[in-house]
Design a protein around this motif. Structure first.
Motif, PDB file in Angstrom:
ATOM      1  N   GLY A  18      20.903  -9.482  13.651  1.00  0.00           N
ATOM      2  CA  GLY A  18      21.710 -10.678  13.851  1.00  0.00           C
ATOM      3  C   GLY A  18      22.905 -10.772  12.925  1.00  0.00           C
ATOM      4  O   GLY A  18      23.868 -11.490  13.223  1.00  0.00           O
ATOM      5  N   ILE A  19      22.867 -10.078  11.790  1.00  0.00           N
ATOM      6  CA  ILE A  19      24.007 -10.091  10.862  1.00  0.00           C
ATOM      7  C   ILE A  19      24.627  -8.704  10.728  1.00  0.00           C
ATOM      8  O   ILE A  19      25.343  -8.422   9.775  1.00  0.00           O
ATOM      9  CB  ILE A  19      23.582 -10.619   9.478  1.00  0.00           C
ATOM     10  N   GLY A  20      24.359  -7.837  11.701  1.00  0.00           N
ATOM     11  CA  GLY A  20      25.030  -6.554  11.763  1.00  0.00           C
ATOM     12  C   GLY A  20      24.466  -5.466  10.891  1.00  0.00           C
ATOM     13  O   GLY A  20      25.115  -4.434  10.687  1.00  0.00           O
ATOM     14  N   LEU A  21      23.276  -5.646  10.365  1.00  0.00           N
ATOM     15  CA  LEU A  21      22.650  -4.609   9.541  1.00  0.00           C
ATOM     16  C   LEU A  21      21.634  -3.859  10.390  1.00  0.00           C
ATOM     17  O   LEU A  21      20.711  -4.446  10.939  1.00  0.00           O
ATOM     18  CB  LEU A  21      21.969  -5.235   8.323  1.00  0.00           C
ATOM     19  N   ARG A  22      21.805  -2.553  10.492  1.00  0.00           N
ATOM     20  CA  ARG A  22      20.940  -1.760  11.364  1.00  0.00           C
ATOM     21  C   ARG A  22      19.827  -1.046  10.600  1.00  0.00           C
ATOM     22  O   ARG A  22      18.734  -0.856  11.137  1.00  0.00           O
ATOM     23  CB  ARG A  22      21.791  -0.720  12.111  1.00  0.00           C
ATOM     24  N   SER A  23      20.115  -0.616   9.335  1.00  0.00           N
ATOM     25  CA  SER A  23      19.138   0.172   8.580  1.00  0.00           C
ATOM     26  C   SER A  23      18.778  -0.515   7.281  1.00  0.00           C
ATOM     27  O   SER A  23      19.594  -1.226   6.685  1.00  0.00           O
ATOM     28  CB  SER A  23      19.700   1.558   8.248  1.00  0.00           C
ATOM     29  N   ALA A  24      17.545  -0.278   6.837  1.00  0.00           N
ATOM     30  CA  ALA A  24      17.102  -0.786   5.545  1.00  0.00           C
ATOM     31  C   ALA A  24      16.157   0.223   4.910  1.00  0.00           C
ATOM     32  O   ALA A  24      15.358   0.869   5.599  1.00  0.00           O
ATOM     33  CB  ALA A  24      16.418  -2.135   5.697  1.00  0.00           C
ATOM     34  N   LEU A  25      16.273   0.349   3.605  1.00  0.00           N
ATOM     35  CA  LEU A  25      15.358   1.175   2.818  1.00  0.00           C
ATOM     36  C   LEU A  25      14.750   0.261   1.761  1.00  0.00           C
ATOM     37  O   LEU A  25      15.438  -0.192   0.853  1.00  0.00           O
ATOM     38  CB  LEU A  25      16.095   2.339   2.163  1.00  0.00           C
ATOM     39  N   SER A  26      13.468  -0.038   1.902  1.00  0.00           N
ATOM     40  CA  SER A  26      12.788  -0.960   0.992  1.00  0.00           C
ATOM     41  C   SER A  26      11.886  -0.169   0.062  1.00  0.00           C
ATOM     42  O   SER A  26      11.090   0.665   0.507  1.00  0.00           O
ATOM     43  CB  SER A  26      11.972  -1.974   1.776  1.00  0.00           C
ATOM     44  N   LEU A  27      12.001  -0.451  -1.236  1.00  0.00           N
ATOM     45  CA  LEU A  27      11.279   0.290  -2.270  1.00  0.00           C
ATOM     46  C   LEU A  27      10.478  -0.671  -3.126  1.00  0.00           C
ATOM     47  O   LEU A  27      11.016  -1.676  -3.596  1.00  0.00           O
ATOM     48  CB  LEU A  27      12.267   1.066  -3.146  1.00  0.00           C
ATOM     49  N   ARG A  28       9.217  -0.356  -3.304  1.00  0.00           N
ATOM     50  CA  ARG A  28       8.379  -1.178  -4.177  1.00  0.00           C
ATOM     51  C   ARG A  28       8.817  -0.973  -5.620  1.00  0.00           C
ATOM     52  O   ARG A  28       8.760   0.128  -6.153  1.00  0.00           O
ATOM     53  CB  ARG A  28       6.912  -0.780  -4.013  1.00  0.00           C
ATOM     54  N   THR A  64       0.797  -1.229   0.000  1.00  0.00           N
ATOM     55  CA  THR A  64       0.000   0.000   0.000  1.00  0.00           C
ATOM     56  C   THR A  64       0.826   1.274   0.000  1.00  0.00           C
ATOM     57  O   THR A  64       0.283   2.359  -0.199  1.00  0.00           O
ATOM     58  CB  THR A  64      -0.932   0.022   1.230  1.00  0.00           C
ATOM     59  N   THR A  65       2.130   1.175   0.230  1.00  0.00           N
ATOM     60  CA  THR A  65       2.984   2.357   0.229  1.00  0.00           C
ATOM     61  C   THR A  65       4.258   2.045  -0.528  1.00  0.00           C
ATOM     62  O   THR A  65       4.745   0.910  -0.479  1.00  0.00           O
ATOM     63  CB  THR A  65       3.298   2.817   1.669  1.00  0.00           C
ATOM     64  N   PRO A  66       4.839   3.032  -1.260  1.00  0.00           N
ATOM     65  CA  PRO A  66       5.986   2.713  -2.115  1.00  0.00           C
ATOM     66  C   PRO A  66       7.323   2.581  -1.390  1.00  0.00           C
ATOM     67  O   PRO A  66       8.265   2.029  -1.946  1.00  0.00           O
ATOM     68  CB  PRO A  66       6.022   3.883  -3.092  1.00  0.00           C
ATOM     69  N   VAL A  67       7.431   3.087  -0.175  1.00  0.00           N
ATOM     70  CA  VAL A  67       8.712   3.090   0.541  1.00  0.00           C
ATOM     71  C   VAL A  67       8.489   2.696   1.997  1.00  0.00           C
ATOM     72  O   VAL A  67       7.528   3.151   2.625  1.00  0.00           O
ATOM     73  CB  VAL A  67       9.380   4.492   0.501  1.00  0.00           C
ATOM     74  N   VAL A  68       9.399   1.862   2.524  1.00  0.00           N
ATOM     75  CA  VAL A  68       9.381   1.503   3.940  1.00  0.00           C
ATOM     76  C   VAL A  68      10.795   1.637   4.489  1.00  0.00           C
ATOM     77  O   VAL A  68      11.751   1.126   3.895  1.00  0.00           O
ATOM     78  CB  VAL A  68       8.866   0.063   4.150  1.00  0.00           C
ATOM     79  N   HIS A  69      10.927   2.349   5.616  1.00  0.00           N
ATOM     80  CA  HIS A  69      12.215   2.506   6.296  1.00  0.00           C
ATOM     81  C   HIS A  69      12.311   1.557   7.487  1.00  0.00           C
ATOM     82  O   HIS A  69      11.344   1.368   8.212  1.00  0.00           O
ATOM     83  CB  HIS A  69      12.383   3.930   6.841  1.00  0.00           C
ATOM     84  N   THR A  70      13.480   0.981   7.674  1.00  0.00           N
ATOM     85  CA  THR A  70      13.842   0.352   8.946  1.00  0.00           C
ATOM     86  C   THR A  70      14.969   1.189   9.512  1.00  0.00           C
ATOM     87  O   THR A  70      16.104   1.133   9.018  1.00  0.00           O
ATOM     88  CB  THR A  70      14.305  -1.106   8.765  1.00  0.00           C
ATOM     89  N   ASP A  71      14.672   2.016  10.519  1.00  0.00           N
ATOM     90  CA  ASP A  71      15.674   2.963  11.015  1.00  0.00           C
ATOM     91  C   ASP A  71      16.726   2.298  11.885  1.00  0.00           C
ATOM     92  O   ASP A  71      17.899   2.676  11.843  1.00  0.00           O
ATOM     93  CB  ASP A  71      14.989   4.093  11.798  1.00  0.00           C
ATOM     94  N   ALA A  96      17.339   9.982   0.430  1.00  0.00           N
ATOM     95  CA  ALA A  96      17.661   8.648  -0.071  1.00  0.00           C
ATOM     96  C   ALA A  96      16.410   7.963  -0.612  1.00  0.00           C
ATOM     97  O   ALA A  96      16.442   7.295  -1.653  1.00  0.00           O
ATOM     98  CB  ALA A  96      18.290   7.808   1.039  1.00  0.00           C
ATOM     99  N   ALA A  97      15.281   8.152   0.076  1.00  0.00           N
ATOM    100  CA  ALA A  97      14.030   7.549  -0.382  1.00  0.00           C
ATOM    101  C   ALA A  97      13.607   8.136  -1.727  1.00  0.00           C
ATOM    102  O   ALA A  97      13.134   7.412  -2.614  1.00  0.00           O
ATOM    103  CB  ALA A  97      12.938   7.763   0.656  1.00  0.00           C
ATOM    104  N   ARG A  98      13.760   9.447  -1.899  1.00  0.00           N
ATOM    105  CA  ARG A  98      13.378  10.080  -3.165  1.00  0.00           C
ATOM    106  C   ARG A  98      14.268   9.593  -4.308  1.00  0.00           C
ATOM    107  O   ARG A  98      13.791   9.296  -5.407  1.00  0.00           O
ATOM    108  CB  ARG A  98      13.467  11.594  -3.029  1.00  0.00           C
ATOM    109  N   ILE A  99      15.575   9.519  -4.043  1.00  0.00           N
ATOM    110  CA  ILE A  99      16.487   8.996  -5.064  1.00  0.00           C
ATOM    111  C   ILE A  99      16.131   7.555  -5.392  1.00  0.00           C
ATOM    112  O   ILE A  99      16.124   7.139  -6.555  1.00  0.00           O
ATOM    113  CB  ILE A  99      17.947   9.099  -4.580  1.00  0.00           C
ATOM    114  N   GLY A 100      15.815   6.784  -4.355  1.00  0.00           N
ATOM    115  CA  GLY A 100      15.450   5.394  -4.565  1.00  0.00           C
ATOM    116  C   GLY A 100      14.216   5.243  -5.430  1.00  0.00           C
ATOM    117  O   GLY A 100      14.152   4.377  -6.304  1.00  0.00           O
ATOM    118  N   ARG A 101      13.235   6.086  -5.230  1.00  0.00           N
ATOM    119  CA  ARG A 101      12.017   5.993  -6.033  1.00  0.00           C
ATOM    120  C   ARG A 101      12.279   6.357  -7.490  1.00  0.00           C
ATOM    121  O   ARG A 101      11.729   5.739  -8.413  1.00  0.00           O
ATOM    122  CB  ARG A 101      10.933   6.885  -5.426  1.00  0.00           C
ATOM    123  N   LEU A 102      13.113   7.368  -7.705  1.00  0.00           N
ATOM    124  CA  LEU A 102      13.485   7.709  -9.084  1.00  0.00           C
ATOM    125  C   LEU A 102      14.251   6.554  -9.734  1.00  0.00           C
ATOM    126  O   LEU A 102      14.023   6.207 -10.900  1.00  0.00           O
ATOM    127  CB  LEU A 102      14.332   8.977  -9.101  1.00  0.00           C
TER     128      LEU A 102
END
Length: 258
Positions: free
Chosen positions: A134-144, A114-121, A169-175
């Motif tokens: 668990g594998i040392g990743l703290r942030s994620a930017l998920s783009l539909r 339902t939304t084009p972007v999801v952040h994991t801060d 970063a989200a705007r660049i990702g969507r483009l």
């Protein structure tokens, strides 16, 4: 039947304009050139994940996954094994392995229907314990990337520091995902046309063989091929390949029955 994905034409019209866009425009132009230079959809996806790391500020890893309604997931492309495991947590929260479905996607990804972007801060918030921390990743930017009624394709960038991805970063990702989607459509059409030409040539060869073997015209030979396909419950293309291969083999005659 080929898969068809639908992306709304107006999906990106609400993006704010960048104040100074020359460097970004140059980077996206170069990325689009690389994407459209790929030969197959798989090549396009592999190129996209590596470009995502170069384009998105603070991105260290990237992956593309396909999620089906009901939660089944498979990874389509990844920059490294870390991303492959991050994308496919097993039920129970442990990192998974393999790329062939059955895994449970990150719960935040459900929002991408339902939304084009999801952040994991910060994956360690609320005590951590999830697959990313668990594998040392703290942030994620998920783009539909693409979506239809049955499946969702997601491009995700990862970073080892918390709150790595801001709104820019989200705007660049969507483009960027708009360019990836267009390139993927083009690569898919090219692959389908190539396969159609190969299939047509193969069926033409098989028809010619049957014309000679059965002493019938082209229409009769094609009808014979179709009937044999239905009788044996085999795709026309596969049956045509069997006939051509059998004819090429020493002493081979292929299908001779009308």
């Amino acid at each position: 039947m080929p898969k068809r994905f639908v992306v709304a034409a107006s999906e990106f019209t609400d993006l704010p304009r960048f104040p100074v866009g020359f460097e970004l425009a140059d980077a996206l132009t170069a990325a689009a050139r690389d994407l459209h230079g790929t030969n197959t959809p798989g090549d396009t996806l592999n190129t996209a994940v590596h470009l995502a790391v170069r384009l998105l500020p603070d991105a260290e890893h990237a992956g593309i996954a396909e999620i089906q309604r009901g939660g089944r997931l498979r990874t389509l492309a990844w920059t490294d094994e870390t991303v492959r495991f991050a994308a496919e947590p097993r039920q129970g929260g442990q990192s998974g392995q393999g790329v062939q479905g059955g895994h449970t996607p990150h719960p935040d990804w459900e929002r991408l229907w339902t939304t084009p972007v999801v952040h994991t801060d910060d994956s360690e918030a609320d005590g951590g314990g999830n697959a990313l921390s668990g594998i040392g990743l703290r942030s994620a930017l998920s783009l539909r990337l693409r979506a239809d009624r049955r499946r969702l394709t997601v491009l995700t960038a990862y970073a080892r520091k918390p709150q790595a991805f801001d709104e820019d970063a989200a705007r660049i990702g969507r483009l960027f995902t708009a360019h990836v989607s267009l390139a993927l459509d083009s690569a898919t059409v090219r692959e389908q046309l190539t396969e159609a030409m190969r299939t047509r040539d193969l069926i033409g060869q098989a028809t010619g063989i049957l014309m000679e073997r059965l002493d019938i015209d082209a229409a009769g030979a094609f009808e014979s091929l179709v009937k044999a396909s239905q009788r044996e419950n085999v795709k026309l293309r596969d049956l045509a390949r069997r006939i051509v291969d059998a004819h090429s083999a020493p002493g081979g005659r292929g299908v001779t029955e009308r």
